[in-house]
Motif scaffolding. Structure first.
Motif, PDB file in Angstrom:
ATOM      1  N   LEU A 113       0.826  -1.206   0.000  1.00 29.41           N
ATOM      2  CA  LEU A 113       0.000   0.000   0.000  1.00 29.41           C
ATOM      3  C   LEU A 113       0.858   1.253   0.000  1.00 29.41           C
ATOM      4  N   LYS A 117       0.780   4.127  -2.623  1.00 31.00           N
ATOM      5  CA  LYS A 117       0.305   5.433  -2.151  1.00 31.00           C
ATOM      6  C   LYS A 117       1.022   5.800  -0.859  1.00 31.00           C
ATOM      7  N   SER A 120      -0.738   7.421   2.317  1.00 30.39           N
ATOM      8  CA  SER A 120      -1.948   6.754   2.815  1.00 30.39           C
ATOM      9  C   SER A 120      -2.284   7.224   4.227  1.00 30.39           C
ATOM     10  N   GLU A 124      -6.910   4.056   5.365  1.00 32.70           N
ATOM     11  CA  GLU A 124      -6.364   3.214   4.303  1.00 32.70           C
ATOM     12  C   GLU A 124      -5.421   2.158   4.877  1.00 32.70           C
ATOM     13  N   TYR A 135      -4.844  -6.113  -6.320  1.00 31.37           N
ATOM     14  CA  TYR A 135      -4.542  -4.886  -7.057  1.00 31.37           C
ATOM     15  C   TYR A 135      -4.907  -5.084  -8.521  1.00 31.37           C
ATOM     16  N   ASN A 140      -4.679  -0.013  -8.385  1.00 33.23           N
ATOM     17  CA  ASN A 140      -5.820   0.367  -7.564  1.00 33.23           C
ATOM     18  C   ASN A 140      -6.218  -0.836  -6.712  1.00 33.23           C
ATOM     19  N   ASP A 162     -14.120   6.290  -2.657  1.00 31.27           N
ATOM     20  CA  ASP A 162     -14.036   4.840  -2.863  1.00 31.27           C
ATOM     21  C   ASP A 162     -15.249   4.322  -3.619  1.00 31.27           C
ATOM     22  N   GLN A 178     -10.280   1.305  -3.973  1.00 34.00           N
ATOM     23  CA  GLN A 178      -9.673   2.602  -3.725  1.00 34.00           C
ATOM     24  C   GLN A 178      -9.077   3.151  -5.020  1.00 34.00           C
ATOM     25  N   ASP A 179      -9.420   4.381  -5.310  1.00 37.18           N
ATOM     26  CA  ASP A 179      -8.947   5.023  -6.543  1.00 37.18           C
ATOM     27  C   ASP A 179      -7.576   5.648  -6.301  1.00 37.18           C
ATOM     28  N   HIS A 180      -6.525   4.843  -6.474  1.00 36.40           N
ATOM     29  CA  HIS A 180      -5.167   5.337  -6.284  1.00 36.40           C
ATOM     30  C   HIS A 180      -4.602   5.944  -7.552  1.00 36.40           C
ATOM     31  N   ASN A 181      -5.076   5.487  -8.695  1.00 33.25           N
ATOM     32  CA  ASN A 181      -4.446   5.925  -9.945  1.00 33.25           C
ATOM     33  C   ASN A 181      -5.429   5.830 -11.110  1.00 33.25           C
TER      34      ASN A 181
END
Length: 236
Positions: A113, A117, A120, A124, A135, A140, A162, A178-181
């Motif tokens: 994680l 990110k 975080s 998170e 992932y 994400n 989210d 989770q919208d990380h990218n």
């Protein structure tokens, strides 16, 4: 902690350690070693066992009253539980285990994680405690609950950004993406197919999965093919 103490202008450190609670890391010799190696010798106060240990600088200087500190020792938790009762604290974890970071599963998830990110937040990080972690797309994180309790916990951790997934009309888990990218439509469809795979719709030709945000009246329903078991990515 020593560095943060200096940065924040604090005068000393406090820990919840108890002499003898952990035979290797909380014996008097180990506590003394930590005191010396920390770079702030004499400034680590251990209120639960202070009367069994040499007086610290804060006690000697009268910053805190040594008479109000305790002499708890050993692996039992009865006195700590009595203390909690005195202060009206009732919602605390059952005594067990050690730091989560020493658990391989949790540590591996947290490491991944933080790679994806680095900034975080606590919610998170807490999500690393539960569910299946997969992932997808551009790193994400999709977390799929494994039982009712985990589903509820995931929903409690969800933020406004989210994506949540739930199969319609069939029992199944809650999924949280989770919208990380930059989550894409393909990512949403793939996540929905994974969530359906772990529901009672897994053997159906198609499944209807609602995709929604927390506290958002709008929801999108995707009709997808539940992902075959052999195509589900490995979980972290």
């Amino acid at each position: 902690a020593s560095e943060f103490m200096q940065e924040s202008g604090a005068s000393f450190l406090i820990t919840g350690e108890v002499v003898g609670q952990r035979p290797m890391s909380q014996n008097k010799s180990a506590l003394n070693a930590v005191d010396k190696l920390s770079g702030c010798k004499g400034l680590i106060v251990r209120p639960l066992s202070a009367k069994l240990l040499p007086a610290t600088i804060p006690e000697e200087k009268g910053w805190i009253d040594r008479n109000q500190l305790l002499d708890i020792s050993g692996r039992g938790r009865s006195r700590q539980m009595e203390l909690a009762e005195t202060f009206g604290i009732h919602d605390y974890p059952t005594p067990a285990g050690g730091c989560l970071l020493t658990e391989a599963k949790f540590a591996g998830r947290l490491r991944k994680l933080l790679e994806v990110k680095p900034d975080s937040g606590i919610s998170e990080m807490n999500i690393c405690r539960v569910g299946r972690h997969i992932y997808i797309g551009a790193n994400n994180l999709l977390v799929v609950g494994r039982n009712h309790e985990e589903n509820e916990y995931l929903q409690s951790l969800a933020t406004a950004s989210d994506y949540l997934f739930k199969v319609i009309d069939r029992p199944g888990p809650l999924g949280l993406l989770q919208d990380h990218n930059n989550v894409t439509t393909a990512d949403l469809e793939f996540a929905a197919a994974i969530v359906a795979r772990y529901s009672d719709a897994k053997n159906d030709a198609t499944a209807r999965v609602k995709v929604f945000h927390l506290d958002d009246a709008e929801e999108n329903v995707l009709v997808i093919n539940p992902l075959p078991a052999e195509k589900v990515p490995a979980s972290v």
